[in-house]
Design a protein around this motif. Structure first.
Motif, PDB file in Angstrom:
ATOM      1  N   GLU A 134       0.814  -1.218   0.000  1.00 30.17           N
ATOM      2  CA  GLU A 134       0.000   0.000   0.000  1.00 30.17           C
ATOM      3  C   GLU A 134       0.847   1.268   0.000  1.00 30.17           C
ATOM      4  N   SER A 135       2.019   1.207   0.596  1.00 29.14           N
ATOM      5  CA  SER A 135       2.853   2.408   0.684  1.00 29.14           C
ATOM      6  C   SER A 135       3.346   2.885  -0.675  1.00 29.14           C
ATOM      7  N   LEU A 136       3.390   1.999  -1.669  1.00 31.56           N
ATOM      8  CA  LEU A 136       3.831   2.380  -3.011  1.00 31.56           C
ATOM      9  C   LEU A 136       2.712   2.988  -3.848  1.00 31.56           C
ATOM     10  N   TRP A 137       1.470   2.831  -3.426  1.00 31.15           N
ATOM     11  CA  TRP A 137       0.327   3.304  -4.201  1.00 31.15           C
ATOM     12  C   TRP A 137      -0.488   4.330  -3.402  1.00 31.15           C
ATOM     13  N   THR A 138       0.183   5.113  -2.599  1.00 30.39           N
ATOM     14  CA  THR A 138      -0.512   6.115  -1.794  1.00 30.39           C
ATOM     15  C   THR A 138      -1.145   7.179  -2.669  1.00 30.39           C
ATOM     16  N   ARG A 139      -0.503   7.553  -3.747  1.00 33.38           N
ATOM     17  CA  ARG A 139      -0.982   8.617  -4.630  1.00 33.38           C
ATOM     18  C   ARG A 139      -1.187   8.046  -6.032  1.00 33.38           C
ATOM     19  N   LEU A 140      -2.297   8.393  -6.653  1.00 32.67           N
ATOM     20  CA  LEU A 140      -2.603   7.935  -8.008  1.00 32.67           C
ATOM     21  C   LEU A 140      -3.163   9.087  -8.818  1.00 32.67           C
ATOM     22  N   ASP A 141      -2.715   9.174 -10.051  1.00 41.12           N
ATOM     23  CA  ASP A 141      -3.240  10.159 -11.002  1.00 41.12           C
ATOM     24  C   ASP A 141      -3.799   9.388 -12.187  1.00 41.12           C
ATOM     25  N   LEU A 142      -5.126   9.289 -12.251  1.00 40.91           N
ATOM     26  CA  LEU A 142      -5.805   8.513 -13.296  1.00 40.91           C
ATOM     27  C   LEU A 142      -6.681   9.405 -14.147  1.00 40.91           C
ATOM     28  N   SER A 143      -6.224  10.604 -14.427  1.00 35.86           N
ATOM     29  CA  SER A 143      -7.040  11.600 -15.121  1.00 35.86           C
ATOM     30  C   SER A 143      -7.358  11.167 -16.542  1.00 35.86           C
ATOM     31  N   GLY A 144      -8.622  11.356 -16.920  1.00 34.75           N
ATOM     32  CA  GLY A 144      -9.030  11.163 -18.301  1.00 34.75           C
ATOM     33  C   GLY A 144      -9.021   9.738 -18.795  1.00 34.75           C
ATOM     34  N   ARG A 145      -9.078   8.770 -17.934  1.00 38.28           N
ATOM     35  CA  ARG A 145      -9.039   7.372 -18.364  1.00 38.28           C
ATOM     36  C   ARG A 145     -10.440   6.787 -18.459  1.00 38.28           C
ATOM     37  N   ALA A 146     -10.532   5.695 -19.195  1.00 42.48           N
ATOM     38  CA  ALA A 146     -11.791   4.958 -19.337  1.00 42.48           C
ATOM     39  C   ALA A 146     -11.642   3.621 -18.627  1.00 42.48           C
ATOM     40  N   PHE A 147     -12.540   3.344 -17.688  1.00 40.44           N
ATOM     41  CA  PHE A 147     -12.463   2.143 -16.877  1.00 40.44           C
ATOM     42  C   PHE A 147     -13.554   1.172 -17.287  1.00 40.44           C
ATOM     43  N   GLN A 148     -13.152  -0.059 -17.556  1.00 40.35           N
ATOM     44  CA  GLN A 148     -14.106  -1.104 -17.855  1.00 40.35           C
ATOM     45  C   GLN A 148     -14.682  -1.665 -16.559  1.00 40.35           C
ATOM     46  N   THR A 149     -15.638  -2.542 -16.717  1.00 40.75           N
ATOM     47  CA  THR A 149     -16.262  -3.166 -15.549  1.00 40.75           C
ATOM     48  C   THR A 149     -15.223  -3.934 -14.737  1.00 40.75           C
ATOM     49  N   ASP A 150     -15.283  -3.776 -13.419  1.00 40.57           N
ATOM     50  CA  ASP A 150     -14.422  -4.447 -12.447  1.00 40.57           C
ATOM     51  C   ASP A 150     -13.019  -3.869 -12.370  1.00 40.57           C
ATOM     52  N   THR A 151     -12.691  -2.879 -13.207  1.00 43.35           N
ATOM     53  CA  THR A 151     -11.344  -2.324 -13.146  1.00 43.35           C
ATOM     54  C   THR A 151     -11.120  -1.547 -11.862  1.00 43.35           C
ATOM     55  N   LEU A 152     -12.126  -0.780 -11.444  1.00 44.57           N
ATOM     56  CA  LEU A 152     -11.984   0.003 -10.222  1.00 44.57           C
ATOM     57  C   LEU A 152     -11.863  -0.871  -8.984  1.00 44.57           C
ATOM     58  N   ALA A 153     -12.298  -2.104  -9.073  1.00 43.80           N
ATOM     59  CA  ALA A 153     -12.159  -2.999  -7.915  1.00 43.80           C
ATOM     60  C   ALA A 153     -10.697  -3.216  -7.568  1.00 43.80           C
ATOM     61  N   TYR A 154      -9.839  -3.315  -8.566  1.00 48.19           N
ATOM     62  CA  TYR A 154      -8.422  -3.510  -8.311  1.00 48.19           C
ATOM     63  C   TYR A 154      -7.748  -2.216  -7.893  1.00 48.19           C
ATOM     64  N   ILE A 155      -8.272  -1.069  -8.322  1.00 47.53           N
ATOM     65  CA  ILE A 155      -7.760   0.209  -7.832  1.00 47.53           C
ATOM     66  C   ILE A 155      -8.103   0.373  -6.362  1.00 47.53           C
ATOM     67  N   ILE A 156      -9.311   0.002  -5.992  1.00 46.47           N
ATOM     68  CA  ILE A 156      -9.704   0.077  -4.582  1.00 46.47           C
ATOM     69  C   ILE A 156      -8.849  -0.849  -3.729  1.00 46.47           C
ATOM     70  N   SER A 157      -8.514  -2.020  -4.264  1.00 40.61           N
ATOM     71  CA  SER A 157      -7.723  -2.980  -3.491  1.00 40.61           C
ATOM     72  C   SER A 157      -6.311  -2.483  -3.202  1.00 40.61           C
ATOM     73  N   ARG A 158      -5.811  -1.492  -3.926  1.00 45.36           N
ATOM     74  CA  ARG A 158      -4.493  -0.910  -3.651  1.00 45.36           C
ATOM     75  C   ARG A 158      -4.525   0.031  -2.458  1.00 45.36           C
ATOM     76  N   ASN A 159      -5.719   0.461  -2.030  1.00 47.39           N
ATOM     77  CA  ASN A 159      -5.885   1.304  -0.837  1.00 47.39           C
ATOM     78  C   ASN A 159      -5.105   2.607  -0.944  1.00 47.39           C
ATOM     79  N   SER A 160      -5.246   3.301  -2.046  1.00 47.96           N
ATOM     80  CA  SER A 160      -4.594   4.592  -2.222  1.00 47.96           C
ATOM     81  C   SER A 160      -5.297   5.651  -1.378  1.00 47.96           C
ATOM     82  N   ARG A 161      -4.542   6.643  -0.910  1.00 47.62           N
ATOM     83  CA  ARG A 161      -5.092   7.682  -0.058  1.00 47.62           C
ATOM     84  C   ARG A 161      -5.423   8.956  -0.837  1.00 47.62           C
ATOM     85  N   ILE A 162      -4.662   9.245  -1.891  1.00 44.99           N
ATOM     86  CA  ILE A 162      -4.873  10.447  -2.702  1.00 44.99           C
ATOM     87  C   ILE A 162      -5.097   9.981  -4.136  1.00 44.99           C
TER      88      ILE A 162
END
Length: 460
Positions: free
Chosen positions: A161-189
């Motif tokens: 989790e310490s490596l994925w504290t910050r994420l910049d995903l501006s302007g991207r297109a997410f398919q179904t279930d993709t955000l589930a893996y982003i949530i699993s990284r537990n990013s804070r920002i």
């Protein structure tokens, strides 16, 4: 002539055979009949080989040879019958399996040793996972994603989790279930403006996300293209939000109820949100008691919604933007000013229904006010503007669309300590201001992430 030749050949063969027997050699062309007549004995191998040669030479009758071969076969079968059949099969199968496994082991061992000799020594086996994690912290997201595909150990370290504290995903297109893996990284920002999220947001990963809470604290979803039901589901996974931006998103009652679950929320940006209901705003005002910055500009609030905001908003709020609210009248405005005495920034631009009464109450009660915007409030006469000199903390005053250049110069002379018409756009609760495109609310976000590289395969 023919009989003489045959006799010579026979004599020659008999002489050669006697010489071989006397000298002790075993030749394949020895005549068994001659050896027996001479009183000498030979082993079974010489007899069998001589029998085959005699057949080829045509010296014996083929029927006799067949009978002798059949007797040999029967004798061998009798010997085999003495052994049990099961033990024989087991021995054969066991030897076959042992040979196969030994071959595979030798092959695997040779291939691994060859690969190791080509790759060279692996120095990472000598250091701990904590040291590898410290090394990964100096790498960009793309390199960390590449490291995650090296081996299982590196993948476990790369998904820390310490490596994925910050994420910049501006302007991207997410398919179904993709955000589930982003949530699993537990990013804070997480910065996600102008993203497109397919519906349904969770399909195959419902079981994984059901009992999981997203620990994000700073979330920017400005101008996101997402279904209101999916947005409500996404926000329902958040409990620790401190700052949230839903600019130009559909914020119906379900979305507002999901936002209201974050009791630590202190900054909320809802500029140009549509489908905002009175019930939804009531939920937010009732449960989010730590709100310090609230932006409801141009949300087209109705009378009941305005009444809920003015009567239930946090009394300790410091930044409030309610511009473009045509339903705001003096009654609600007076109640708001009397309730929120700690206001520092106030924007009531384009609230065409408020009058001089509200303006005078602002001057009398808001001693801590530093910035005031009354642009295009036509019912407030410009002759009252010099009274703002009685406010000691006021430094910025915006009156766009009401004064010309000469009037502004004259007003500047009266209010020499203030800056007039210096901020064209409101910055209350907005995540990005000015040219700071790589940060949200003053917190820097790292480089963009290649989702195809670091997101796991849903089928695994």
């Amino acid at each position: 002539m023919q009989s003489k030749n045959n006799n010579n050949k026979r004599c020659k063969i008999s002489n050669d055979e006697s010489d071989l027997v006397t000298n002790g050699f075993k030749d394949e062309n020895v005549d068994v009949s001659n050896v027996v007549t001479n009183g000498r004995h030979a082993d079974e191998e010489i007899k069998s080989k001589s029998m085959e040669n005699l057949v080829t030479n045509g010296r014996h009758d083929p029927e006799e040879i067949k009978l002798k071969s059949m007797e040999k076969i029967e004798s061998k079968e009798e010997l085999k019958c003495d052994l049990p059949v099961e033990t024989e099969v087991k021995v054969e199968s066991k030897t076959q399996v042992d040979d196969c496994t030994n071959f595979l082991r030798r092959r695997k061992k040779s291939s691994t040793s060859k690969r190791r000799s080509q790759e060279g020594p692996n120095h990472f086996t000598k250091i701990s996972d904590e040291m590898i994690l410290q090394i990964f912290q100096f790498l960009p997201k793309k390199s960390i994603a590449d490291c995650a595909s090296v081996c299982k150990r590196w993948r476990d370290v790369a998904y820390d989790e310490s490596l994925w504290t910050r994420l910049d995903l501006s302007g991207r297109a997410f398919q179904t279930d993709t955000l589930a893996y982003i949530i699993s990284r537990n990013s804070r920002i997480v910065k996600m403006p102008t993203v497109e999220i397919c519906s349904p947001i969770f399909a195959e990963c419902v079981d994984m996300v059901t009992s999981f809470w997203w620990r994000v604290e700073y979330l920017d979803l400005s101008m996101a293209v997402v279904n209101p039901a999916d947005l409500a589901v996404l926000l329902s996974k958040c409990r620790d939000l401190r700052k949230l931006s839903l600019e130009h998103c559909c914020a119906d009652r379900s979305v507002c109820e999901s936002v209201a679950q974050n009791e630590k929320l202190d900054t909320l940006n809802m500029v140009m949100c549509y489908m905002v209901s009175c019930e939804g705003l009531t939920e937010i005002m009732k449960y989010c008691k730590r709100l310090r910055e609230l932006n409801l500009g141009w949300t087209e609030l109705e009378g009941d919604s305005v009444e809920a905001v003015c009567s239930l908003v946090n009394p300790d709020i410091t930044h409030l933007d309610i511009s473009g609210c045509k339903a705001l009248k003096d009654e609600q405005a007076l109640k708001l000013v009397d309730r929120c005495r700690s206001l520092v920034y106030l924007d009531v631009s384009d609230c065409v229904a408020i009058t001089e009464q509200t303006f005078n109450v602002i001057i009398e009660n808001l001693d801590k006010l530093q910035q005031l915007s009354v642009s295009r409030c036509y019912k407030i006469t410009p002759s009252l503007y010099p009274n703002l000199e009685a406010m000691p903390e006021l430094t910025n005053f915006n009156v766009f669309g009401l004064l010309n250049d000469k009037q502004i110069e004259m007003l500047q002379k009266c209010l020499s300590k203030m800056s007039i018409n210096k901020t064209k756009f409101s910055t209350i609760a907005r995540p990005t201001v000015g040219i700071r495109r790589t940060s949200i609310w003053g917190l820097k976000t790292r480089d963009s992430v290649c989702l195809r590289r670091w997101l796991p395969n849903p089928t695994e």
